[in-house]
Design a protein around this motif. Structure first.
Motif, PDB file in Angstrom:
ATOM      1  N   VAL A 243       0.897  -1.168  -0.107  1.00 32.97           N
ATOM      2  CA  VAL A 243      -0.082  -0.119   0.112  1.00 32.97           C
ATOM      3  C   VAL A 243       0.978   1.356  -0.246  1.00 32.97           C
ATOM      4  O   VAL A 243       1.997   1.513   0.711  1.00 32.97           O
ATOM      5  CB  VAL A 243      -0.715   0.235   1.236  1.00 32.97           C
ATOM      6  N   PHE A 244       0.321   2.417  -0.687  1.00 33.25           N
ATOM      7  CA  PHE A 244       1.156   3.608  -0.684  1.00 33.25           C
ATOM      8  C   PHE A 244       0.153   4.877  -0.783  1.00 33.25           C
ATOM      9  O   PHE A 244      -1.083   4.745  -1.052  1.00 33.25           O
ATOM     10  CB  PHE A 244       1.841   3.592  -2.288  1.00 33.25           C
ATOM     11  N   THR A 245       0.833   5.750   0.085  1.00 27.45           N
ATOM     12  CA  THR A 245      -0.019   6.981   0.200  1.00 27.45           C
ATOM     13  C   THR A 245       0.968   8.228  -0.322  1.00 27.45           C
ATOM     14  O   THR A 245       1.808   8.263   0.017  1.00 27.45           O
ATOM     15  CB  THR A 245      -0.283   7.130   1.655  1.00 27.45           C
ATOM     16  N   GLY A 246       0.354   8.953  -1.154  1.00 28.34           N
ATOM     17  CA  GLY A 246       1.224   9.973  -1.708  1.00 28.34           C
ATOM     18  C   GLY A 246       0.070  10.929  -2.739  1.00 28.34           C
ATOM     19  O   GLY A 246      -0.677  10.394  -3.211  1.00 28.34           O
ATOM     20  N   VAL A 247       0.934  12.148  -3.037  1.00 21.48           N
ATOM     21  CA  VAL A 247       0.296  12.986  -4.097  1.00 21.48           C
ATOM     22  C   VAL A 247       1.451  13.141  -4.828  1.00 21.48           C
ATOM     23  O   VAL A 247       2.295  13.614  -4.439  1.00 21.48           O
ATOM     24  CB  VAL A 247      -0.478  14.231  -3.404  1.00 21.48           C
ATOM     25  N   LEU A 248       1.305  12.726  -6.160  1.00 21.84           N
ATOM     26  CA  LEU A 248       2.049  12.984  -7.176  1.00 21.84           C
ATOM     27  C   LEU A 248       1.943  13.661  -8.498  1.00 21.84           C
ATOM     28  O   LEU A 248       0.617  13.497  -8.740  1.00 21.84           O
ATOM     29  CB  LEU A 248       2.956  11.430  -7.739  1.00 21.84           C
ATOM     30  N   GLU A 249       2.648  14.218  -9.213  1.00 20.14           N
ATOM     31  CA  GLU A 249       2.363  14.997 -10.233  1.00 20.14           C
ATOM     32  C   GLU A 249       2.332  14.131 -11.577  1.00 20.14           C
ATOM     33  O   GLU A 249       3.277  13.697 -11.718  1.00 20.14           O
ATOM     34  CB  GLU A 249       3.357  16.248 -10.537  1.00 20.14           C
ATOM     35  N   ARG A 250       1.289  14.441 -12.330  1.00 17.21           N
ATOM     36  CA  ARG A 250       1.091  13.661 -13.427  1.00 17.21           C
ATOM     37  C   ARG A 250       2.240  13.966 -14.794  1.00 17.21           C
ATOM     38  O   ARG A 250       2.466  13.218 -15.486  1.00 17.21           O
ATOM     39  CB  ARG A 250      -0.069  13.424 -14.118  1.00 17.21           C
ATOM     40  N   THR A 251       2.732  14.909 -14.600  1.00 18.37           N
ATOM     41  CA  THR A 251       3.783  15.593 -15.476  1.00 18.37           C
ATOM     42  C   THR A 251       5.247  14.701 -15.247  1.00 18.37           C
ATOM     43  O   THR A 251       6.011  14.831 -15.913  1.00 18.37           O
ATOM     44  CB  THR A 251       3.909  17.063 -15.650  1.00 18.37           C
ATOM     45  N   LYS A 252       5.349  14.365 -14.106  1.00 19.49           N
ATOM     46  CA  LYS A 252       6.625  13.581 -13.809  1.00 19.49           C
ATOM     47  C   LYS A 252       6.901  12.191 -14.548  1.00 19.49           C
ATOM     48  O   LYS A 252       5.898  11.649 -15.257  1.00 19.49           O
ATOM     49  CB  LYS A 252       6.706  13.022 -12.229  1.00 19.49           C
ATOM     50  N   SER A 253       7.900  12.073 -14.930  1.00 16.35           N
ATOM     51  CA  SER A 253       8.522  10.905 -15.676  1.00 16.35           C
ATOM     52  C   SER A 253       7.980   9.682 -15.049  1.00 16.35           C
ATOM     53  O   SER A 253       7.880   9.669 -13.628  1.00 16.35           O
ATOM     54  CB  SER A 253      10.028  10.816 -15.928  1.00 16.35           C
ATOM     55  N   VAL A 254       7.717   8.410 -15.776  1.00 15.83           N
ATOM     56  CA  VAL A 254       7.587   7.219 -14.986  1.00 15.83           C
ATOM     57  C   VAL A 254       8.608   6.962 -13.876  1.00 15.83           C
ATOM     58  O   VAL A 254       8.367   6.450 -12.946  1.00 15.83           O
ATOM     59  CB  VAL A 254       7.227   6.146 -15.908  1.00 15.83           C
ATOM     60  N   GLU A 255       9.835   7.139 -14.583  1.00 13.42           N
ATOM     61  CA  GLU A 255      11.015   6.842 -13.573  1.00 13.42           C
ATOM     62  C   GLU A 255      10.925   7.570 -12.289  1.00 13.42           C
ATOM     63  O   GLU A 255      11.311   6.971 -11.120  1.00 13.42           O
ATOM     64  CB  GLU A 255      12.280   6.968 -14.057  1.00 13.42           C
ATOM     65  N   GLU A 256      10.653   8.962 -12.313  1.00 14.20           N
ATOM     66  CA  GLU A 256      10.613   9.641 -10.943  1.00 14.20           C
ATOM     67  C   GLU A 256       9.313   9.073 -10.011  1.00 14.20           C
ATOM     68  O   GLU A 256       9.425   8.912  -8.970  1.00 14.20           O
ATOM     69  CB  GLU A 256      10.280  11.070 -11.516  1.00 14.20           C
ATOM     70  N   ILE A 257       8.260   8.773 -10.859  1.00 10.06           N
ATOM     71  CA  ILE A 257       7.229   8.119 -10.132  1.00 10.06           C
ATOM     72  C   ILE A 257       7.412   6.967  -9.184  1.00 10.06           C
ATOM     73  O   ILE A 257       7.103   6.480  -8.235  1.00 10.06           O
ATOM     74  CB  ILE A 257       6.104   8.062 -10.857  1.00 10.06           C
ATOM     75  N   LEU A 258       8.139   5.929 -10.199  1.00  8.37           N
ATOM     76  CA  LEU A 258       8.481   4.753  -9.513  1.00  8.37           C
ATOM     77  C   LEU A 258       9.385   4.694  -8.507  1.00  8.37           C
ATOM     78  O   LEU A 258       9.572   4.097  -7.472  1.00  8.37           O
ATOM     79  CB  LEU A 258       9.045   3.861 -10.611  1.00  8.37           C
ATOM     80  N   GLU A 259      10.436   5.660  -8.637  1.00  8.31           N
ATOM     81  CA  GLU A 259      11.330   5.912  -7.537  1.00  8.31           C
ATOM     82  C   GLU A 259      11.015   6.618  -6.243  1.00  8.31           C
ATOM     83  O   GLU A 259      11.379   5.814  -5.075  1.00  8.31           O
ATOM     84  CB  GLU A 259      12.607   6.997  -8.060  1.00  8.31           C
ATOM     85  N   LEU A 260      10.096   7.205  -6.333  1.00  5.01           N
ATOM     86  CA  LEU A 260       9.323   7.656  -5.190  1.00  5.01           C
ATOM     87  C   LEU A 260       8.418   6.606  -4.082  1.00  5.01           C
ATOM     88  O   LEU A 260       8.363   6.449  -3.044  1.00  5.01           O
ATOM     89  CB  LEU A 260       8.433   8.722  -5.336  1.00  5.01           C
ATOM     90  N   ILE A 261       7.617   5.554  -5.075  1.00  5.26           N
ATOM     91  CA  ILE A 261       7.114   4.485  -4.651  1.00  5.26           C
ATOM     92  C   ILE A 261       8.082   3.602  -4.181  1.00  5.26           C
ATOM     93  O   ILE A 261       7.728   3.212  -2.918  1.00  5.26           O
ATOM     94  CB  ILE A 261       6.098   3.897  -5.854  1.00  5.26           C
ATOM     95  N   GLU A 262       9.200   3.363  -4.975  1.00  8.26           N
ATOM     96  CA  GLU A 262      10.103   2.333  -4.309  1.00  8.26           C
ATOM     97  C   GLU A 262      10.714   2.936  -3.183  1.00  8.26           C
ATOM     98  O   GLU A 262      11.125   2.073  -2.042  1.00  8.26           O
ATOM     99  CB  GLU A 262      11.186   2.226  -5.322  1.00  8.26           C
ATOM    100  N   ALA A 263      11.309   4.056  -2.937  1.00 12.94           N
ATOM    101  CA  ALA A 263      11.582   4.691  -1.700  1.00 12.94           C
ATOM    102  C   ALA A 263      10.969   4.574  -0.382  1.00 12.94           C
ATOM    103  O   ALA A 263      11.414   4.409   0.569  1.00 12.94           O
ATOM    104  CB  ALA A 263      11.712   6.114  -1.786  1.00 12.94           C
ATOM    105  N   THR A 264       9.587   4.209  -0.597  1.00 12.72           N
ATOM    106  CA  THR A 264       8.560   4.315   0.415  1.00 12.72           C
ATOM    107  C   THR A 264       8.472   2.860   1.055  1.00 12.72           C
ATOM    108  O   THR A 264       7.799   2.602   1.922  1.00 12.72           O
ATOM    109  CB  THR A 264       7.287   5.091   0.397  1.00 12.72           C
ATOM    110  N   SER A 265       8.704   2.012   0.140  1.00 14.72           N
ATOM    111  CA  SER A 265       8.406   0.366   0.169  1.00 14.72           C
ATOM    112  C   SER A 265       9.430  -0.193   1.407  1.00 14.72           C
ATOM    113  O   SER A 265       9.015  -1.512   1.599  1.00 14.72           O
ATOM    114  CB  SER A 265       8.657  -0.304  -1.220  1.00 14.72           C
ATOM    115  N   GLU A 266      10.683   0.330   1.511  1.00 12.44           N
ATOM    116  CA  GLU A 266      11.601  -0.324   2.398  1.00 12.44           C
ATOM    117  C   GLU A 266      12.067  -1.612   1.919  1.00 12.44           C
ATOM    118  O   GLU A 266      12.103  -2.400   2.982  1.00 12.44           O
ATOM    119  CB  GLU A 266      10.982  -0.338   3.905  1.00 12.44           C
TER     120      GLU A 266
END
Length: 388
Positions: free
Chosen positions: A350-373
């Motif tokens: 499960v993930f919680t966060g607000v992300l910009e749709r203009t970001k690259s997919v790599e940036e989005i995935l990096e943020l999700i991965e960083a919170t997954s421990e």
């Protein structure tokens, strides 16, 4: 069996995901001796090498099929739930777009293609006119007729005039938004519609004055700001979507009716709507969401944070304790990507966060991965996202 069908079944079988009907088809297919070299070639070249497995022969396959065919009915139903994972991921990693085999049935031919880069979605759509002709709408391309104007980022129909009533029948247009797209549409009655990726709306070029204004969301997601009935001689506004009907009076609401989803969700922001399926209906108040499943005519009403539900209109992804499986469906539509899980275990993260749709997919995935421990990691290869 068609070439594409056996390819799909082989991949699903190798990942222990084939259902009972597919296993029976594969069992019959392998009984033909001419198909054994095809199986061996597929496993050796496209599965074992990439996955570094020790061995996997036809005899082992046949035993596995026989074992799985003996599973009880409940196990069989559960087995159909999983989606393609490891082998599909391998195909994506190797950059294979598809497989065919030669007419001789002796080998697979593997066309190699140049990997495509995943890009954030943009304003683009296909307009289908009343005569069936299609017009591609995208930034930098203008389109103008006596009925409608587009600058490539929005589509504006001319406001109804007194001559609208003389038309014998309503003429309909369709606006189709591809994966990786979005578009703004203003109908002839002044109603404003934002369409999300992978969506399609049917609507009349002009509405009959004093008559109910009807449109159809064939699939996908749309946010409506409806022109009030008081501006149209009391005429109401109706949105049809799959098996659902929504009656509205001057209001703002969102409908999510994607193919493959378990329910249709209608969220009210302002005003009042009546959601109906069959003989059942519910009147929504602001900040409520109606959910309708496919199994029956029941409608459940939930209290929701509407800002989260319509944040996509403002260019945001809003995930509030959302399972990764659901998140990746949203991301795959926006970035026009194929998603593969190597294990079903990651789907429940499960993930919680607000992300910009203009970001690259790599940036989005990096943020999700960083919170997954360390629970999940991502790899992007061409048009594929692999979750490990």
């Amino acid at each position: 069996m068609k070439k594409s069908e056996i390819h799909k079944i082989l991949v699903k079988f190798l990942n222990r995901e084939a259902n009972i009907q597919e296993l029976e088809q594969l069992d019959s297919w392998l009984k033909k001796s001419e198909n054994i070299p095809i199986f061996n070639h597929f496993v050796k070249i496209h599965y074992l090498t990439a996955c570094h497995m020790a061995e996997y022969d036809v005899n082992k396959a046949k035993k596995s099929i026989e074992h799985r065919l003996n599973l009880n009915k409940r196990q069989r139903r559960l087995a159909t739930v999983r989606k393609m994972a490891i082998a599909a991921s391998v195909l994506a990693l190797l950059g294979f777009s598809f497989f065919t085999w030669f007419d001789t049935g002796q080998a697979f031919e593997v066309p190699k293609t140049t990997p495509k880069v995943l890009e954030a979605g943009s304003n683009k759509a296909v307009l289908t006119l009343e005569d069936g002709n299609q017009v591609a709408l995208e930034k930098g391309k203008d389109y103008r007729t006596q009925k409608v104007n587009s600058n490539g980022e929005e589509l504006i129909y001319h406001t109804d005039n007194e001559n609208g009533d003389i038309e014998k029948e309503l003429l309909y247009n369709y606006l189709t938004i591809p994966r990786g797209g979005q578009f703004f549409l203003q109908l002839a009655d002044g109603t404003r519609v934002w369409l999300n990726s992978d969506s399609k709306l049917k609507y009349p070029v002009k509405f009959r004055k004093g008559k109910v204004r009807e449109v159809e969301l064939a699939y996908g997601e749309a946010y409506f700001e409806v022109s009030p009935s008081t501006d149209h001689q009391g005429a109401g506004f109706v949105v049809h979507s799959k098996f659902q009907k929504v009656d509205v009076l001057g209001t703002k609401f969102n409908i999510k009716a994607y193919d493959g989803e378990s329910a249709i969700a209608t969220t009210l922001v302002e005003g009042k709507v009546n959601v109906q399926k069959g003989s059942v209906h519910k009147v929504l108040k602001p900040n409520q969401q109606a959910r309708i499943g496919f199994e029956n005519d029941s409608i459940s009403v939930l209290e929701v944070d509407v800002s989260e539900e319509i944040s996509w209109v403002d260019g945001l992804f809003t995930f509030n304790e959302m399972p990764l499986d659901d998140m990746m469906r949203i991301l795959s539509r926006w970035y026009d990507a194929e998603v593969f899980f190597e294990s079903t275990d990651q789907k429940g993260f499960v993930f919680t966060g607000v992300l910009e749709r203009t970001k690259s997919v790599e940036e989005i995935l990096e943020l999700i991965e960083a919170t997954s421990e360390g629970q999940v990691s991502f790899k992007v290869n061409g048009k594929a996202i692999i979750i490990k």
